[in-house]
Write an enzyme that holds these catalytic residues in place. Structure first.
Site, mmCIF file in Angstrom:
data_model
loop_
_atom_site.group_PDB
_atom_site.id
_atom_site.type_symbol
_atom_site.label_atom_id
_atom_site.label_comp_id
_atom_site.label_asym_id
_atom_site.label_seq_id
_atom_site.Cartn_x
_atom_site.Cartn_y
_atom_site.Cartn_z
ATOM 1 N N PRO A 299 0.830 -1.213 0.000
ATOM 2 C CG PRO A 299 0.222 -0.830 2.227
ATOM 3 C CD PRO A 299 0.977 -1.787 1.336
ATOM 4 C CB CYS A 369 2.798 30.109 -17.662
ATOM 5 S SG CYS A 369 3.555 31.427 -16.709
HETATM 6 C C1 LIG Z 1 1.851 2.339 -7.255
HETATM 7 C C2 LIG Z 1 1.964 0.912 -6.827
HETATM 8 C C3 LIG Z 1 1.591 0.522 -5.546
HETATM 9 C C4 LIG Z 1 0.961 1.472 -4.553
HETATM 10 O O1 LIG Z 1 -0.270 1.942 -4.986
HETATM 11 P P1 LIG Z 1 -1.229 2.768 -3.991
HETATM 12 O O2 LIG Z 1 -2.410 3.059 -4.799
HETATM 13 O O3 LIG Z 1 -0.488 3.974 -3.592
HETATM 14 O O4 LIG Z 1 -1.512 1.880 -2.833
HETATM 15 C C5 LIG Z 1 1.783 -0.791 -5.173
HETATM 16 N N1 LIG Z 1 2.322 -1.693 -6.041
HETATM 17 C C6 LIG Z 1 2.686 -1.351 -7.287
HETATM 18 C C7 LIG Z 1 3.253 -2.371 -8.180
HETATM 19 C C8 LIG Z 1 2.521 -0.044 -7.727
HETATM 20 O O5 LIG Z 1 2.857 0.282 -8.969
#
Ligand SMILES: *Cc1c(COP(=O)(O)O)cnc(C)c1O
Length: 450
Positions: A299, A369
């Protein structure tokens, strides 16, 4: 092409509603808006604006509640904070203190996670295009696992690892073809997206990975999108499919020890109703709970989004024929989400008087801008004369980390609050640093390479 402004069929939440739903914030009748027990006006005085302000207590509380939800569901799980959402060393370090590892997507994030104190054994490397150099670094550091996104990348990683006399612990990123029902720019689990391999191709590729000399396949990984804000049905579908795939791979004699369940859990920016940690844990348990696999989670936004605000000062209020523009000293180079995804952020005035003053519609814009340097249109706000302070809420994720220096605007300072204290965790970038590393080439071409 300018994207159409999002249309909501419910009225914007009131200031009081926004505040009530954000336990880190409070309105003090004298000191104004507070993050924990620190007044934002005080931070603006000391540190200036624009400034990112993070609540340490909120970060801790959210990390703990996610951890507790997984434990209560009886899952053997580790959490790897997606550092791309907020790579501030102080944030990553605090979350490490709470037992979280890191999910990184570049050499820079890997180095930042290590600099923040995360051990290599807690680091997962995700991303659709890891360079050979990044693979070498990850293997030299002996990180927990690399998530592989294609047959081609599997071959490449195997060759790099073999050349170092190593076997790379890796997981295969599967695209379950599930619609996460989020914004098109942040959905990742559909066949049309660039991420992972189609689930139908996974058994053959996993078998091939098991046969490659430089790979040690340990499991599967999935990440279906970000800001998944309508319950956990899409997670449920994805984990169900992953569970079937685990059984299929095992029946073919392959080891599957771990399933990395990705990130993506949404937060209520406006009035969305994302799933709770308990519901997410339930979805994981339903799809994968009886397989004896170690569960991993990545997460980002859910952990740090609600923990941060962007504090800005009004430069001027401009009355045009039909519209009122509030021009603030933060811009799209600081908080890109509204310009990029038409994202809605709550906006609160900092002074108690403004908080209770009569409202009228205003467009809040930055000085950059570009017409897309617009945080909101037609938002009900009080009069905001020059030097008034405002905060953009839920800016702790994909805020500072997506900043640029467009229009030669230095990166904003970052502050962490805990209880009644605050500390600068990143200095405001200096104007000298903005032009550092540049040089004027000699006019006679002396020293130019051919
Ligand atoms: C961006 C990403 C996350 C985290 O996503 P959230 O929406 O911020 O929880 C986890 N795993 C992978 C592979 C990602 O690209």
């Amino acid at each position: 092409m300018a994207a159409p402004a999002p249309v909501f069929d419910s009225p914007d939440p009131s200031f009081a509603d926004l505040l009530a739903a954000r336990p880190a914030l409070a309105m003090d009748p004298i000191a104004g808006l507070m993050v924990e027990e620190v007044s934002l006006a005080r931070i603006a005085d000391v540190v200036g604006t624009p400034t990112w302000v993070y609540s340490a207590t909120t970060l801790r509380r959210r990390a703990r509640s996610l951890r507790d939800a997984l434990a209560e569901a009886g899952l053997d799980a580790s959490i790897h904070f997606a550092t791309k959402s907020n790579p501030a060393l102080a944030v990553v370090n605090l979350l490490h203190q709470e037992g979280l590892g890191a999910d990184v997507v570049s050499e820079g994030e890997l180095r930042a996670a290590r600099a923040a104190g995360v051990p290599a054994s807690g680091i997962v490397f995700s991303g659709v295009g890891k360079t050979e150099r990044e693979m070498r670094l990850a293997l030299a550091e002996d990180i927990l696992q690399l998530n592989i996104e294609s047959a081609e990348e599997a071959e490449m990683l195997s060759a790099v690892a073999a050349s170092m006399g190593k076997r790379a612990r890796c997981a295969l990123r599967v695209n379950p073809d599930v619609d996460a029902k989020t914004h098109a720019k942040i959905t990742t689990g559909l066949t049309e997206n660039k991420f992972g391999v189609p689930i139908a191709m996974a058994p053959a590729l996993y078998a091939k990975m098991c046969a490659l000399p430089g790979l040690d396949p340990v499991g599967l990984t999935v990440h279906i999108g970000s800001q998944i804000a309508q319950g956990v049905a899409s997670y449920r579908a994805a984990y169900q499919r992953l569970g079937q795939l685990v059984r299929e791979l095992r029946a073919a004699g392959h080891p599957v020890l771990r399933v990395d369940c990705g990130g993506g859990l949404g937060i209520p920016y406006r009035d969305e109703t994302p799933g709770t940690p308990a519901a997410l844990a339930g979805a994981i348990k339903a799809g994968l709970g009886d397989l004896g696999v170690k569960i991993m989670l990545e997460p980002g936004r859910w952990i740090c989004g609600p923990a941060g605000v962007l504090l800005a000062r009004v430069i001027v209020e401009k009355q045009a024929t039909t519209r009122r523009f509030v021009i603030v000293d933060a811009a799209m180079n600081d908080l890109l989400r509204p310009a990029m995804y038409e994202a809605w952020h709550g906006i609160l005035p900092v002074s108690a008087a403004a908080f209770h003053a009569p409202l009228s519609p205003a467009d809040v814009v930055g000085p950059v801008c570009e017409s897309s340097d617009t945080f909101t249109k037609g938002r009900d706000l009080p009069a905001l004369p020059p030097n008034s302070l405002v905060t953009f809420l839920d800016a702790g994720a994909y805020g500072a980390s997506m900043s640029s220096t467009y229009n030669a605007r230095p990166l904003a300072a970052e502050v962490m609050v805990e209880g009644n204290r605050f500390t600068v965790i990143r200095d405001r970038q200096s104007h000298a640093a903005l032009i550092e590393g540049q040089r004027l080439p000699p006019a006679d071409h002396a020293g130019w390479a051919t």
